[in-house]
Design a protein around this motif. Sequence first.
Motif, short mmCIF file in Angstrom:
data_model
loop_
_atom_site.label_atom_id
_atom_site.label_comp_id
_atom_site.label_asym_id
_atom_site.label_seq_id
_atom_site.Cartn_x
_atom_site.Cartn_y
_atom_site.Cartn_z
N ASN A 99 33.19 -64.99 -31.81
CA ASN A 99 32.60 -64.15 -32.82
C ASN A 99 31.72 -63.08 -32.20
OD1 ASN A 99 30.76 -66.03 -32.01
ND2 ASN A 99 30.37 -66.86 -34.03
N SER A 100 32.06 -62.65 -31.04
CA SER A 100 31.33 -61.58 -30.37
C SER A 100 31.69 -60.25 -31.00
CB SER A 100 31.69 -61.55 -28.88
OG SER A 100 31.12 -60.43 -28.27
N THR A 101 30.68 -59.40 -31.11
CA THR A 101 30.91 -58.07 -31.67
C THR A 101 30.57 -57.01 -30.64
OG1 THR A 101 28.68 -58.11 -32.61
CG2 THR A 101 30.50 -58.79 -34.05
N GLY A 102 30.72 -57.34 -29.36
CA GLY A 102 30.35 -56.47 -28.25
C GLY A 102 30.56 -54.98 -28.47
N PRO A 119 35.87 -63.88 -37.79
CA PRO A 119 34.93 -64.17 -36.69
C PRO A 119 33.86 -63.10 -36.48
CG PRO A 119 37.16 -64.69 -36.01
CD PRO A 119 37.26 -64.00 -37.35
N TRP A 120 34.20 -61.84 -36.68
CA TRP A 120 33.22 -60.77 -36.44
C TRP A 120 32.06 -60.82 -37.42
CZ3 TRP A 120 32.34 -57.50 -40.47
CH2 TRP A 120 33.35 -57.37 -41.43
N LEU A 121 32.21 -61.54 -38.53
CA LEU A 121 31.15 -61.64 -39.53
C LEU A 121 30.25 -62.86 -39.30
CD1 LEU A 121 30.00 -60.27 -42.00
CD2 LEU A 121 31.71 -61.44 -43.39
N GLN A 122 30.67 -63.76 -38.45
CA GLN A 122 29.91 -64.98 -38.19
C GLN A 122 28.80 -64.73 -37.17
OE1 GLN A 122 32.91 -67.71 -36.90
NE2 GLN A 122 33.88 -67.80 -38.90
N ARG A 123 27.71 -65.45 -37.36
CA ARG A 123 26.62 -65.37 -36.39
C ARG A 123 27.00 -66.11 -35.12
NH1 ARG A 123 22.77 -66.86 -41.09
NH2 ARG A 123 21.91 -64.85 -41.67
N ASN A 124 26.28 -65.83 -34.06
CA ASN A 124 26.51 -66.49 -32.77
C ASN A 124 25.63 -67.72 -32.61
OD1 ASN A 124 28.51 -64.79 -31.67
ND2 ASN A 124 26.97 -63.24 -31.25
N ASP A 125 25.43 -68.48 -33.68
CA ASP A 125 24.67 -69.73 -33.56
C ASP A 125 25.65 -70.90 -33.42
OD1 ASP A 125 25.66 -69.99 -36.14
OD2 ASP A 125 23.73 -69.68 -37.11
N VAL A 171 27.30 -67.77 -41.60
CA VAL A 171 27.62 -66.45 -42.14
C VAL A 171 26.40 -65.93 -42.91
CG1 VAL A 171 29.15 -65.19 -43.71
CG2 VAL A 171 30.04 -67.08 -42.33
N PRO A 172 25.93 -64.72 -42.61
CA PRO A 172 24.78 -64.19 -43.34
C PRO A 172 25.16 -63.90 -44.80
CG PRO A 172 25.65 -62.54 -41.83
CD PRO A 172 26.41 -63.79 -41.59
N LEU A 173 24.32 -64.35 -45.73
CA LEU A 173 24.56 -64.15 -47.15
C LEU A 173 23.33 -63.58 -47.84
CD1 LEU A 173 26.21 -67.55 -48.19
CD2 LEU A 173 27.36 -65.36 -47.96
N ARG A 174 23.57 -62.74 -48.80
CA ARG A 174 22.52 -62.28 -49.71
C ARG A 174 23.10 -62.35 -51.11
NH1 ARG A 174 19.32 -56.61 -49.66
NH2 ARG A 174 17.79 -57.81 -48.49
N ILE A 175 22.45 -63.09 -51.99
CA ILE A 175 22.91 -63.24 -53.36
C ILE A 175 21.87 -62.63 -54.28
CG2 ILE A 175 23.53 -64.89 -55.16
CD1 ILE A 175 24.42 -66.78 -52.85
N CYS A 176 22.32 -61.74 -55.16
CA CYS A 176 21.45 -61.06 -56.10
C CYS A 176 21.89 -61.34 -57.53
CB CYS A 176 21.46 -59.54 -55.87
SG CYS A 176 20.95 -59.04 -54.24
#
Length: 88
Positions: A2-5, A63-69, A74-79
């Motif tokens: 999930n690297s976004t180099g 994979p590009w949306l996943q964090r490297n933890d 996956v970062p989420l924001r719900i409104c």
Amino acid sequence: MNSTGNTDLPALADTANRADTFEPMTNEDERPTITVAGVHVTLYVDPASRQVRVSIDLDDTEPWLQRNDKDSTVPLRICVQDDVTFEG
């Protein structure tokens, strides 16, 4: 993986948003689903409870949306009504 180099994240996001899919409910065992970047969001009205329900499935997230933890979260924001109800 999930690297976004050297990746152009704005271009990836734009491409993912433009390639979204909608799957309508076609039988009683399904719910309408929107998919963007492998994230499946189901939104429907539960007739028994009269609730609007939202379900988010992250198993197929690109994979590009996943964090490297360690859990590849996956970062989420719900409104709701423009108010952030969840961010993480």
